[in-house]
Design a protein around this motif. Sequence first.
Motif, PDB file in Angstrom:
ATOM      1  N   GLU A   1      13.325   6.593   0.231  1.00 21.57           N
ATOM      2  CA  GLU A   1      12.731   6.059   1.449  1.00 21.57           C
ATOM      3  C   GLU A   1      11.323   6.620   1.587  1.00 21.57           C
ATOM      4  N   HIS A   2      10.435   5.871   2.214  1.00 20.96           N
ATOM      5  CA  HIS A   2       9.017   6.233   2.241  1.00 20.96           C
ATOM      6  C   HIS A   2       8.782   7.643   2.759  1.00 20.96           C
ATOM      7  N   MET A   3       9.347   7.980   3.898  1.00 20.23           N
ATOM      8  CA  MET A   3       9.115   9.300   4.480  1.00 20.23           C
ATOM      9  C   MET A   3       9.728  10.401   3.626  1.00 20.23           C
ATOM     10  N   ALA A   4      10.871  10.149   3.017  1.00 19.65           N
ATOM     11  CA  ALA A   4      11.501  11.156   2.161  1.00 19.65           C
ATOM     12  C   ALA A   4      10.653  11.443   0.928  1.00 19.65           C
ATOM     13  N   VAL A   5      10.032  10.412   0.346  1.00 17.24           N
ATOM     14  CA  VAL A   5       9.175  10.606  -0.821  1.00 17.24           C
ATOM     15  C   VAL A   5       7.886  11.318  -0.428  1.00 17.24           C
ATOM     16  N   LEU A   6       7.348  11.009   0.752  1.00 19.27           N
ATOM     17  CA  LEU A   6       6.118  11.671   1.205  1.00 19.27           C
ATOM     18  C   LEU A   6       6.285  13.181   1.299  1.00 19.27           C
ATOM     19  N   LYS A   7       7.473  13.640   1.642  1.00 16.07           N
ATOM     20  CA  LYS A   7       7.706  15.072   1.787  1.00 16.07           C
ATOM     21  C   LYS A   7       7.629  15.820   0.465  1.00 16.07           C
ATOM     22  N   LEU A   8       7.618  15.114  -0.660  1.00 13.46           N
ATOM     23  CA  LEU A   8       7.531  15.751  -1.971  1.00 13.46           C
ATOM     24  C   LEU A   8       6.097  15.846  -2.472  1.00 13.46           C
ATOM     25  N   LEU A   9       5.148  15.259  -1.751  1.00 16.58           N
ATOM     26  CA  LEU A   9       3.754  15.289  -2.179  1.00 16.58           C
ATOM     27  C   LEU A   9       3.112  16.634  -1.868  1.00 16.58           C
ATOM     28  N   CYS A  10       2.169  17.044  -2.722  1.00 14.64           N
ATOM     29  CA  CYS A  10       1.488  18.335  -2.568  1.00 14.64           C
ATOM     30  C   CYS A  10       0.104  18.184  -1.952  1.00 14.64           C
ATOM     31  N   VAL A  11      -0.146  17.115  -1.223  1.00 13.54           N
ATOM     32  CA  VAL A  11      -1.438  16.891  -0.576  1.00 13.54           C
ATOM     33  C   VAL A  11      -1.196  16.500   0.878  1.00 13.54           C
ATOM     34  N   ASP A  12      -2.287  16.409   1.606  1.00 13.73           N
ATOM     35  CA  ASP A  12      -2.208  16.003   3.004  1.00 13.73           C
ATOM     36  C   ASP A  12      -1.772  14.542   3.072  1.00 13.73           C
ATOM     37  N   THR A  13      -0.695  14.269   3.786  1.00 16.44           N
ATOM     38  CA  THR A  13      -0.137  12.911   3.846  1.00 16.44           C
ATOM     39  C   THR A  13      -0.339  12.267   5.225  1.00 16.44           C
ATOM     40  N   ARG A  14      -1.310  12.759   5.978  1.00 20.49           N
ATOM     41  CA  ARG A  14      -1.512  12.190   7.318  1.00 20.49           C
ATOM     42  C   ARG A  14      -1.910  10.722   7.263  1.00 20.49           C
TER      43      ARG A  14
ATOM     44  N   PRO B   1       0.804  -1.238   0.000  1.00 24.97           N
ATOM     45  CA  PRO B   1       0.000   0.000   0.000  1.00 24.97           C
ATOM     46  C   PRO B   1       0.830   1.278   0.000  1.00 24.97           C
ATOM     47  N   PHE B   2       2.081   1.245   0.497  1.00 21.60           N
ATOM     48  CA  PHE B   2       2.937   2.434   0.444  1.00 21.60           C
ATOM     49  C   PHE B   2       3.006   2.968  -0.986  1.00 21.60           C
ATOM     50  N   CYS B   3       3.412   2.083  -1.894  1.00 23.66           N
ATOM     51  CA  CYS B   3       3.608   2.498  -3.290  1.00 23.66           C
ATOM     52  C   CYS B   3       2.282   2.808  -3.969  1.00 23.66           C
ATOM     53  N   PHE B   4       1.251   2.045  -3.649  1.00 25.59           N
ATOM     54  CA  PHE B   4      -0.055   2.273  -4.277  1.00 25.59           C
ATOM     55  C   PHE B   4      -0.606   3.647  -3.911  1.00 25.59           C
ATOM     56  N   MET B   5      -0.524   4.010  -2.631  1.00 25.22           N
ATOM     57  CA  MET B   5      -1.054   5.312  -2.210  1.00 25.22           C
ATOM     58  C   MET B   5      -0.234   6.458  -2.787  1.00 25.22           C
ATOM     59  N   ILE B   6       1.087   6.305  -2.810  1.00 22.54           N
ATOM     60  CA  ILE B   6       1.946   7.360  -3.355  1.00 22.54           C
ATOM     61  C   ILE B   6       1.665   7.567  -4.843  1.00 22.54           C
ATOM     62  N   SER B   7       1.460   6.481  -5.586  1.00 24.47           N
ATOM     63  CA  SER B   7       1.276   6.585  -7.033  1.00 24.47           C
ATOM     64  C   SER B   7       0.000   7.308  -7.420  1.00 24.47           C
ATOM     65  N   ARG B   8      -0.951   7.455  -6.495  1.00 23.58           N
ATOM     66  CA  ARG B   8      -2.221   8.116  -6.790  1.00 23.58           C
ATOM     67  C   ARG B   8      -2.268   9.562  -6.294  1.00 23.58           C
ATOM     68  N   MET B   9      -1.132  10.086  -5.851  1.00 22.52           N
ATOM     69  CA  MET B   9      -1.097  11.435  -5.295  1.00 22.52           C
ATOM     70  C   MET B   9      -0.209  12.352  -6.129  1.00 22.52           C
TER      71      MET B   9
ATOM     72  N   PHE C   1       2.576  15.228  -7.009  1.00 22.56           N
ATOM     73  CA  PHE C   1       3.830  15.705  -6.454  1.00 22.56           C
ATOM     74  C   PHE C   1       3.988  17.196  -6.725  1.00 22.56           C
ATOM     75  N   CYS C   2       4.733  17.855  -5.867  1.00 21.67           N
ATOM     76  CA  CYS C   2       5.069  19.256  -6.083  1.00 21.67           C
ATOM     77  C   CYS C   2       6.190  19.349  -7.123  1.00 21.67           C
ATOM     78  N   THR C   3       6.527  20.579  -7.457  1.00 23.26           N
ATOM     79  CA  THR C   3       7.589  20.777  -8.448  1.00 23.26           C
ATOM     80  C   THR C   3       8.956  20.366  -7.908  1.00 23.26           C
ATOM     81  N   ASN C   4       9.110  20.374  -6.587  1.00 19.64           N
ATOM     82  CA  ASN C   4      10.375  19.941  -5.984  1.00 19.64           C
ATOM     83  C   ASN C   4      10.522  18.428  -6.130  1.00 19.64           C
ATOM     84  N   ARG C   5      11.593  17.997  -6.774  1.00 21.70           N
ATOM     85  CA  ARG C   5      11.835  16.573  -6.999  1.00 21.70           C
ATOM     86  C   ARG C   5      13.114  16.102  -6.317  1.00 21.70           C
ATOM     87  N   VAL C   6      13.633  16.872  -5.383  1.00 24.40           N
ATOM     88  CA  VAL C   6      14.925  16.583  -4.756  1.00 24.40           C
ATOM     89  C   VAL C   6      14.723  15.799  -3.462  1.00 24.40           C
TER      90      VAL C   6
END
Length: 365
Positions: free
Chosen positions: A233-246, A211-219, A221-226
Amino acid sequence: MLMEKKKGKEFLKESKQCRSRNMDEDSLHPEEYAEQKIDCIGHKEYNIHSYMFTLRNTSSQPASFILLGIPGLENAQFGIAFLFCVMYVVAVVGNITILHIIRMDSTLHEPMYLFLAMLATSDLVLSSSTQPKMLAILWFHAHEIGYHACLIQVFFIHAFASVESGVLMAMALDRYVAICFPLRHPSILTTSVVVKVGTVVLGRGLLLVSPFCFMISRMPFCTNRVIPQSYCEHMAVLKLLCVDTRVNRGYGLFVAFSVGCFDILVISVSYVMILRAVLQLPSDEARFKAFGTCASHICVILALYIPALFTFLTHRFGHQVPRVVHIMFANVYLLVPPMLNPIIYGVRTKQIRDRVIRGFCGKDT
């Protein structure tokens, strides 16, 4: 970005063409002018929707990410990469040697060694999912990683970290049965039971992490790709999303605590029972021998859980910890256990040690 600019230019060009056609209003019959105007508006709206759809797709699934490596230690990255390379080679050679010895020696087809083979396989996958890319970043400045490659890396890192923890738990149970119920050990932990335990441990890791990858793939991302570290790593990728990641963070905490706490609890209870049984043995020699059979396993547990817990806690709560320290521990967590496990078991386990020595001396049959 190039695709967005191209779509934007096409949209502006087609809009200008519509405006130039509609400027000739006086030369057209009123009904012809109305039909052309409707066609142009419909065409314009179609292009707007098409352009916005392209933008949404581009932002939701970026083509790639940028892995910085080890920010703050740029001048020392070449030497660090050399150290990591040596550790990775030791991990690969050591774990392959363990697997080869267990496969070739039928006397080692026992629960303890079958679990050790599972641990070696998990170590190979865990280290190989990060180290080749990490070395490419540090040596050749190949910082870019594809979107799907990044998600695959997230999956393998977390899934096989869970598998490794589960295998260590199973090994603790094996030591408990071997010491507390030595006569019943062969009948309790048969080969079929060991295979079933390994299947459950593997299935748990795959099912909980998918589910980590499935949920991320449907959200989106912001313009920041760094990503300011050397692997996805899961938490590092979550920080690049432009939606609520709670929800993502909550599920990540659930998986980490459910897997980690359950495995640590079973390991702790097993060793408490082992300690009670060992202390009841009549002679010091028997107690020392019993503790010796557990020493390798305890060292492996400490090598995995100490850096893993530090990495997990600093990612979520250790905002005051320097980034360099956090990134170095994150790398240690994925590289040191796979390197140490074959060394610890090779030195501490007589059967494996003797087979390795015979192999180096050319006496292996």
